[in-house]
Design an enzyme around this catalytic site. Structure first.
Site: not given
Ligand code: PMP
Length: 285
Positions: A182, A50, A149
């Site tokens: 989200e 990622r 990200k």
């Molecule tokens: N959404 C956002 C905006 C995030 O920053 C994160 C992780 N920090 C997630 C969802 C969750 O992702 P992950 O399960 O890969 O930590």
């Protein structure tokens, strides 16, 4: 604590970067948050993939291969002798001049911090948390795709402030169309009639690694899962709801914008999925 910056290891107080770094000046960079369970890096390959995908999308060249990055992270965990913890991996555009042009930055900077994990207090996992919907919208994919990200988290920061002001730990963020995207640092799931549902990937969410693990865990215990366009109505009227993320793992949501979800306490499907999720982590550690 040993922090890696561009080939060297520093103590926390000595770990510093330039004020000309475009990560600081422009949020020009990408990052990952990764969990260490039992001295093992959880889903290392997925996180590294990622990271490189995010970097590619913003035309940032990471000055090492993915395999070298994996080795670096393993070394970082060993040097810090961490059994349980968290890695923050940050790649910035590097040092340039004060203008926006990234061509003035000859080399990206690689920073890896291994630290303790800050968990929510245990009672929140038992009783569930309250969330609100933030007025700040998630980045729109046609401006800056949330699948990247990137270091550009300002709207998530503002949504987090709204949550805290309302006495909540997290906030739901909608996309430009008003659909659920989200939360500020977590993906969101809900259960309706025994089916596990999450907003579809094109609604403007990060492709959470924990999101994938939870889907895998739920399917492993025979649950049907779906990713579909989701509105606040769908959440308000859900039987159960929970959030997922590297730091939070799986945390039940019992109130959204003042509406109790289901019976107002963590639901039975959430508990079952959480058990399966934890079993999956135990197997991989
Ligand atoms: N959404 C956002 C905006 C995030 O920053 C994160 C992780 N920090 C997630 C969802 C969750 O992702 P992950 O399960 O890969 O930590």
């Amino acid at each position: 604590m040993q922090i890696y910056i561009d080939g060297n290891w520093f103590d926390k107080d000595e770990a510093k970067i330039s004020v000309y770094d475009h990560g600081l000046l422009y949020g020009d960079g990408v990052f990952e948050g990764i969990r260490i369970y039992g001295g093992t890096i959880f889903r290392l390959k997925e996180h590294v993939r990622r990271l490189y995908d995010s970097a590619k999308a913003i035309m940032l060249t990471i000055p090492m291969t993915a395999v070298e990055m994996e080795a670096l992270l393993i070394e970082a965990v060993e040097r810090n002798n961490k059994q349980e913890g968290y890695i923050r991996l940050v790649i910035t555009r590097g040092v340039g001049d004060l203008g926006i042009n990234p061509a003035t930055c000859p080399k990206a900077s690689v920073i890896a911090i291994v630290d303790d994990i800050a968990l929510y207090p245990a009672e929140h996992y038992e009783k569930g948390i309250k969330v609100i919907t933030a007025s700040t919208r998630r980045n729109s994919p046609d401006a800056l795709d949330p699948k990247i990200k990137s270091l550009n988290y300002l709207n998530n920061v503002m949504a987090k402030m709204e949550a805290r002001q309302a006495g909540c730990l997290e906030a739901i963020m909608l996309n430009r169309e008003g659909k659920v995207a989200e939360c500020t640092g977590d993906n969101i799931f809900y259960v309706r009639n025994g089916v596990l549902i999450t907003p579809s990937g094109d609604q403007g969410a990060l492709k959470g690694i924990t999101r994938d693990v939870v889907i895998e865990a739920a399917e492993g215990i025979g649950m049907e899962t779906r990713a579909v366009p989701t509105t606040l109505y769908d959440l308000y009227t859900a039987d159960e709801c929970f959030l997922t993320g590297t730091a939070a793992e799986m945390i039940p949501v019992t109130t959204i914008d003042g509406r109790s979800i289901g019976e107002g306490k963590p639901g039975p499907e959430t508990s079952k999925i959480r058990e399966a999720f934890q079993a999956l982590i135990r197997n991989e550690r």
